[in-house]
Scaffold this active site. Sequence first.
Site, PDB file in Angstrom:
ATOM      1  N   CYS A  79       0.813  -1.224   0.000  1.00 35.30           N
ATOM      2  CA  CYS A  79       0.000   0.000   0.000  1.00 35.30           C
ATOM      3  C   CYS A  79       0.843   1.269   0.000  1.00 35.30           C
ATOM      4  O   CYS A  79       0.357   2.340  -0.353  1.00 35.30           O
ATOM      5  CB  CYS A  79      -0.941   0.013   1.194  1.00 35.30           C
ATOM      6  SG  CYS A  79      -2.137  -1.325   1.135  1.00 35.30           S
TER       7      CYS A  79
ATOM      8  N   HIS B 190      -3.453   7.398   2.751  1.00 37.95           N
ATOM      9  CA  HIS B 190      -3.846   6.076   2.255  1.00 37.95           C
ATOM     10  C   HIS B 190      -5.229   5.767   2.825  1.00 37.95           C
ATOM     11  O   HIS B 190      -5.528   6.092   3.964  1.00 37.95           O
ATOM     12  CB  HIS B 190      -2.822   5.041   2.706  1.00 37.95           C
ATOM     13  CG  HIS B 190      -3.197   3.642   2.355  1.00 37.95           C
ATOM     14  ND1 HIS B 190      -3.684   3.304   1.121  1.00 37.95           N
ATOM     15  CD2 HIS B 190      -3.184   2.488   3.091  1.00 37.95           C
ATOM     16  CE1 HIS B 190      -3.933   2.007   1.095  1.00 37.95           C
ATOM     17  NE2 HIS B 190      -3.649   1.496   2.277  1.00 37.95           N
TER      18      HIS B 190
ATOM     19  N   ASN C 110     -10.172   0.256   0.126  1.00 40.67           N
ATOM     20  CA  ASN C 110      -8.711   0.373   0.096  1.00 40.67           C
ATOM     21  C   ASN C 110      -8.210  -0.171  -1.243  1.00 40.67           C
ATOM     22  O   ASN C 110      -8.285  -1.367  -1.489  1.00 40.67           O
ATOM     23  CB  ASN C 110      -8.145  -0.426   1.277  1.00 40.67           C
ATOM     24  CG  ASN C 110      -6.635  -0.424   1.333  1.00 40.67           C
ATOM     25  OD1 ASN C 110      -5.964   0.006   0.397  1.00 40.67           O
ATOM     26  ND2 ASN C 110      -6.091  -0.915   2.429  1.00 40.67           N
TER      27      ASN C 110
END
Length: 321
Positions: free
Chosen positions: A114, A248, A278
């Site tokens: 990520c 994020h 996500n």
Amino acid sequence: MTYACIKGTGGYLPEKVLTNFDLEKMVDTTDQWIVERTGIHRRHIAAVGETALSMAEQAAQIAIADAGLEARDVGLIIVATTTPEKMFPSTACLLQQRLQIAGCPAFDLNSAACAGFIYALAVADQFIRNNTVKNALVIGSEVMSKVLDWNDRSTCILFGDGAGAVVLGASDSPGIVSTHLHADGTHKDVLSLGIGLGKPLAVEEALYLKMSGNQLFKLAVKRLGDLFDETLAANGLDRSSVDWLIPHQANIRIIQAMAKKLNLPLERVAITLQDQGNTSSASIPLALDKAIREKKIKRGDRLMLESFGGGLAWGSALIKY
Ligand code: COA
């Protein structure tokens, strides 16, 4: 001095939307649990045939046009992805072929999970600062839906698919003010995806993303908080100097904690996770692109980008937009 500045952005989301109510029919969960614990309401899921490459191409075309450039002006392609088209050729090389710009360096950055987009941005920043390239295409593109165990309610509700792209260009004023990268392999088991050529693994471990959510949550809040302090101190700034947080998009509770740390109201935070979940390395460029397109972020604003993911790997970028 040469700096890298953001010239253009682009994003792509697959058409298909999977809501929390759809997930209620697939696993033992509720819309209420997902919204309360994560902030996510829905996410986009790639169609058959849609891949990290096809989505990266869509986002890239938009970002290049937004920068007022032609594909041939791009001197470097970095694709951050944990769900690449193939081991090799890299998704970046395949994209380069589609853009018909053979010759420039092109590679994937698929090890920072990520945090991949921040890592890729930091690498591209170095190329531009060193006057090696003038314009760089930096992309995060993920088909997370292909690495999820759709019977595991603790992970399948969290992720979505999509791609975001940024075109960086050389400028004599910042731009990217500083980037800060970290990793800590001692927490390697907190978030992992086993696919690879290491020792043989059980199918679930090899094919599906595994996560100790609660542990990761605590690590993320602590490490990202420290990272903000480091980023601001490196530039002699305090938190009142940050206009926008581009985080994020893992969990609204993490985002709220990070906004609090910077003393920013949520109106000054680019939040997309309610609609996108996500999207791993795509989440930051997608959130950035949306906030720019909605004319929320203005030229001259100071942006704090941050991300945290498997490795563990995490990083920040302070940017004067
Ligand atoms: N629906 C209903 N219940 C669920 C559920 C779901 N989809 N997923 C888990 N649960 C249950 C658990 O089984 C557990 O039940 P128990 O108490 O009976 O054992 C309970 O809910 C609490 O689980 P827990 O994992 O402690 O929840 P949480 O509040 O930590 O939320 C996450 C889970 C994943 C949303 C959260 O930990 C998180 O966002 N972690 C960080 C993710 C991250 O930072 N990612 C960044 C890199 S990608």
